[in-house]
Design a protein around this motif. Structure first.
Motif, short mmCIF file in Angstrom:
data_model
loop_
_atom_site.label_atom_id
_atom_site.label_comp_id
_atom_site.label_asym_id
_atom_site.label_seq_id
_atom_site.Cartn_x
_atom_site.Cartn_y
_atom_site.Cartn_z
N PRO A 59 4.28 17.77 -10.98
CA PRO A 59 3.65 18.35 -12.18
C PRO A 59 4.57 18.49 -13.39
N GLU A 60 5.73 19.11 -13.17
CA GLU A 60 6.60 19.40 -14.31
C GLU A 60 7.22 18.13 -14.88
N MET A 61 7.58 17.19 -14.01
CA MET A 61 8.17 15.94 -14.49
C MET A 61 7.14 15.14 -15.28
N LEU A 62 5.90 15.11 -14.80
CA LEU A 62 4.85 14.39 -15.52
C LEU A 62 4.61 15.03 -16.88
N ALA A 63 4.62 16.37 -16.92
CA ALA A 63 4.41 17.06 -18.20
C ALA A 63 5.53 16.74 -19.19
N PHE A 64 6.77 16.76 -18.70
CA PHE A 64 7.92 16.51 -19.58
C PHE A 64 8.03 15.04 -19.99
N SER A 65 7.39 14.14 -19.24
CA SER A 65 7.50 12.71 -19.58
C SER A 65 6.83 12.39 -20.91
N SER A 66 5.97 13.28 -21.40
CA SER A 66 5.32 13.04 -22.69
C SER A 66 5.99 13.80 -23.82
N THR A 76 7.15 16.87 -3.40
CA THR A 76 8.35 16.02 -3.30
C THR A 76 9.32 16.48 -2.24
N PHE A 77 9.82 17.70 -2.34
CA PHE A 77 10.89 18.12 -1.44
C PHE A 77 10.38 18.48 -0.05
N SER A 78 9.11 18.86 0.05
CA SER A 78 8.52 19.09 1.38
C SER A 78 8.42 17.78 2.14
N VAL A 79 7.92 16.74 1.48
CA VAL A 79 7.81 15.42 2.11
C VAL A 79 9.20 14.88 2.44
N THR A 126 0.83 -1.21 0.00
CA THR A 126 0.00 0.00 0.00
C THR A 126 0.86 1.25 0.00
N VAL A 127 1.89 1.29 0.84
CA VAL A 127 2.81 2.43 0.85
C VAL A 127 3.57 2.52 -0.47
N ALA A 128 3.93 1.38 -1.04
CA ALA A 128 4.63 1.39 -2.34
C ALA A 128 3.74 2.00 -3.42
N ALA A 129 2.47 1.62 -3.44
CA ALA A 129 1.55 2.16 -4.44
C ALA A 129 1.30 3.65 -4.21
N LEU A 130 1.14 4.05 -2.93
CA LEU A 130 0.89 5.46 -2.62
C LEU A 130 2.10 6.32 -3.01
N SER A 131 3.30 5.86 -2.72
CA SER A 131 4.52 6.61 -3.06
C SER A 131 4.70 6.70 -4.57
N THR A 132 4.37 5.63 -5.27
CA THR A 132 4.45 5.65 -6.75
C THR A 132 3.49 6.67 -7.32
N LEU A 133 2.28 6.72 -6.79
CA LEU A 133 1.29 7.70 -7.26
C LEU A 133 1.76 9.12 -6.99
N PHE A 134 2.26 9.39 -5.78
CA PHE A 134 2.74 10.73 -5.46
C PHE A 134 3.94 11.12 -6.32
N MET A 135 4.83 10.14 -6.60
CA MET A 135 5.97 10.41 -7.47
C MET A 135 5.48 10.85 -8.85
N MET A 136 4.43 10.20 -9.34
CA MET A 136 3.88 10.55 -10.66
C MET A 136 3.23 11.93 -10.67
N MET A 137 2.86 12.43 -9.49
CA MET A 137 2.13 13.69 -9.40
C MET A 137 3.05 14.91 -9.40
N MET A 182 14.09 9.65 -6.27
CA MET A 182 14.99 9.40 -5.14
C MET A 182 14.35 9.83 -3.82
N CYS A 183 13.73 11.01 -3.82
CA CYS A 183 13.15 11.55 -2.58
C CYS A 183 11.95 10.73 -2.14
N TRP A 184 11.10 10.31 -3.08
CA TRP A 184 9.96 9.49 -2.70
C TRP A 184 10.40 8.10 -2.26
N TYR A 185 11.45 7.58 -2.86
CA TYR A 185 11.99 6.29 -2.41
C TYR A 185 12.54 6.43 -0.99
N PHE A 186 13.25 7.52 -0.74
CA PHE A 186 13.78 7.77 0.60
C PHE A 186 12.65 7.81 1.63
#
Length: 459
Positions: A228-235, A367-370, A215-226, A434-438
């Protein structure tokens, strides 16, 4: 049809490469790593073909890919065996023990990725950097059947190609992967960024699941995807997100090895960090940070063999690229300041620029606040048990090393303000996974994960 065949062959080669790396990967990890590692291997093979003056045609690249696949199959059969590739009922444990929250998170991840994948595939390359360099270089390389000797690298035809910051010296992964699909008949190169991000999401969940609850793995993956700028540039068809994929996973696997001492993770981390530099030259900062932390670990344990293996594997793609550049004359005018000097104004600009980026939620979301919250919350465990201290060290050292790189570049083609506002902004995508994995693998998060799993499963 050739494009589909080439992508399948690439994925299968990457899957076998994970089998050579080790036998303890989950199927989630193997699938997630298959395309990024497979495409890295394919582009290295293309570079070797180009070095041997073999034209890059559909026949040559597919034949070389098939030979590579056969060699990988032989090594797996001879030295590893196919036992680790067996599909067993234990692999479905997460689904058998699924809780509603985890299922909803997986559905959200799938929906977000579906939207991103669709957007990426629908729009052709349109961003300035892709049209000025990456996509155009891949397309022309496919037409000229060579990357090293393509017409755009002819100084008589393109007199400015060797100027500082010129695309001739860009690391080759993105351009060659685009050339690969163009050679096989693709109308656009967008399948590469689309598939890279898709497989990255799977791999990121896989490495998280290895170290924490589902559950934590899925939640962290979702937050990592959120972010904004990285998600926009991924396309888009630029290099930054692809480098972030390799750098983020490479540091995560290296940190996981320092916790578990499972050699599969060490070699995976080394290859992924090597691929990170195969994507962008400044990826050396992540290799340097990892090597410093591993050197400290080697000194403490009085054993240097695995540290040397890691360093050699992570630098291998860079060595191939430097040889390729030397033979092909792929150089630009010098822009590095190699002497020691002090410029307080420049250093201040870099520090203030980095701080402005770290504190900008529009670019990186939470990301960096968390990340900061979990550093503070986990500080007792980091001090007393050194929990995730090595991972924190690699992240901090990478930031410091990148600052030194920016400081020691003579910006004759652009202003340092623009570099900080745009190039550094995109470079910091690397720190998002890296930060979400940490955060997800700290002691407090893992203890919380155990409680969450028990609570949601009603045990």
């Amino acid at each position: 049809m050739l494009v589909v065949s080439g992508i399948i062959l690439t994925c299968l080669s990457g899957l076998l490469l994970t089998g050579i790396i080790g036998t303890r990967f989950s199927w989630t990890e193997r699938i997630g790593l298959s395309f990024p590692l497979g495409m890295t291997l394919q582009t290295v093979v293309m570079a070797l073909l180009d070095l041997m003056h073999i034209p890059l045609t559909s026949f040559s690249v597919l034949s070389a890919g098939a030979v590579t696949f056969a060699l990988l199959m032989f090594f797996v059969a001879r030295y590893r065996g196919f036992e680790s590739f067996r599909i067993t009922s234990a692999m479905l444990d997460d689904w058998k023990q699924a809780n509603l929250v985890w299922v909803l998170l997986i559905i959200l991840i799938g929906y977000c990725e579906y939207m991103n994948f669709s957007k990426c595939m629908f729009f052709p390359p349109s961003d300035r950097d892709s049209l000025a360099a990456f996509d155009t270089l891949g397309f022309v390389a496919a037409q000229d059947h060579t990357y090293m000797r393509m017409s755009l690298f002819d100084a008589d035809y393109n007199p400015s190609i060797h100027r500082a910051g010129g695309s001739i010296a860009y690391a080759p992964f993105v351009q060659m992967s685009y050339a690969y699909v163009y050679i096989l008949g693709a109308e656009t190169s967008k399948s590469i960024p689309a598939l890279m991000y898709l497989f990255f999401v799977i791999a990121f969940y896989g490495i998280l699941r290895r170290n924490t609850g589902k559950t934590v793995a899925a939640l962290s993956t979702l937050f990592m995807m959120m972010a904004p700028e990285m998600l926009a540039f991924s396309s888009l068809s630029t290099t930054n997100v692809m480098q972030a994929i390799f750098a983020g996973l490479g540091i995560a696997y290296t940190a996981s090895w320092l916790r578990s001492r499972n050699d599969d993770e060490l070699y995976a981390g080394a290859l992924l960090l090597g691929a990170n530099m195969w994507s962008r030259n400044e990826g050396i900062v992540f290799i340097g940070a990892a090597c410093v932390i591993l050197l400290i670990d080697c000194i403490r344990r009085k054993s240097y063999r695995k540290g040397l293996y890691f360093t050699g594997l992570s630098l291998l793609p860079a060595i191939i690229w430097f040889i390729y550049m030397k033979i092909g004359g792929l150089y630009t005018e010098g822009m590095a300041i190699t002497r020691l000097f002090w410029d307080g104004e420049k250093a201040g600009l870099i520090v203030n620029g980095f701080w402005a980026l770290f504190t900008n939620p529009i670019y990186y979301g939470w990301t960096f606040s968390v990340f900061a919250i979990f550093i503070l919350g986990n500080s007792w465990f980091m001090i007393k048990r050194k929990d995730n201290l090595a991972l924190l060290g690699m992240i901090v050292l990478s930031i410091v090393f990148y600052g030194l790189v920016v400081y020691h570049v003579d910006y004759v083609w652009d202003s340092i303000q623009n570099v900080l506002a745009y190039s550094a902004k995109r470079f910091f995508f690397c720190f998002v996974p890296m930060c979400w994995y940490f955060a997800a693998t700290t002691q407090i998060a893992r203890k919380g994960s155990e409680y969450i799993e028990r609570f949601l499963s009603l045990k």
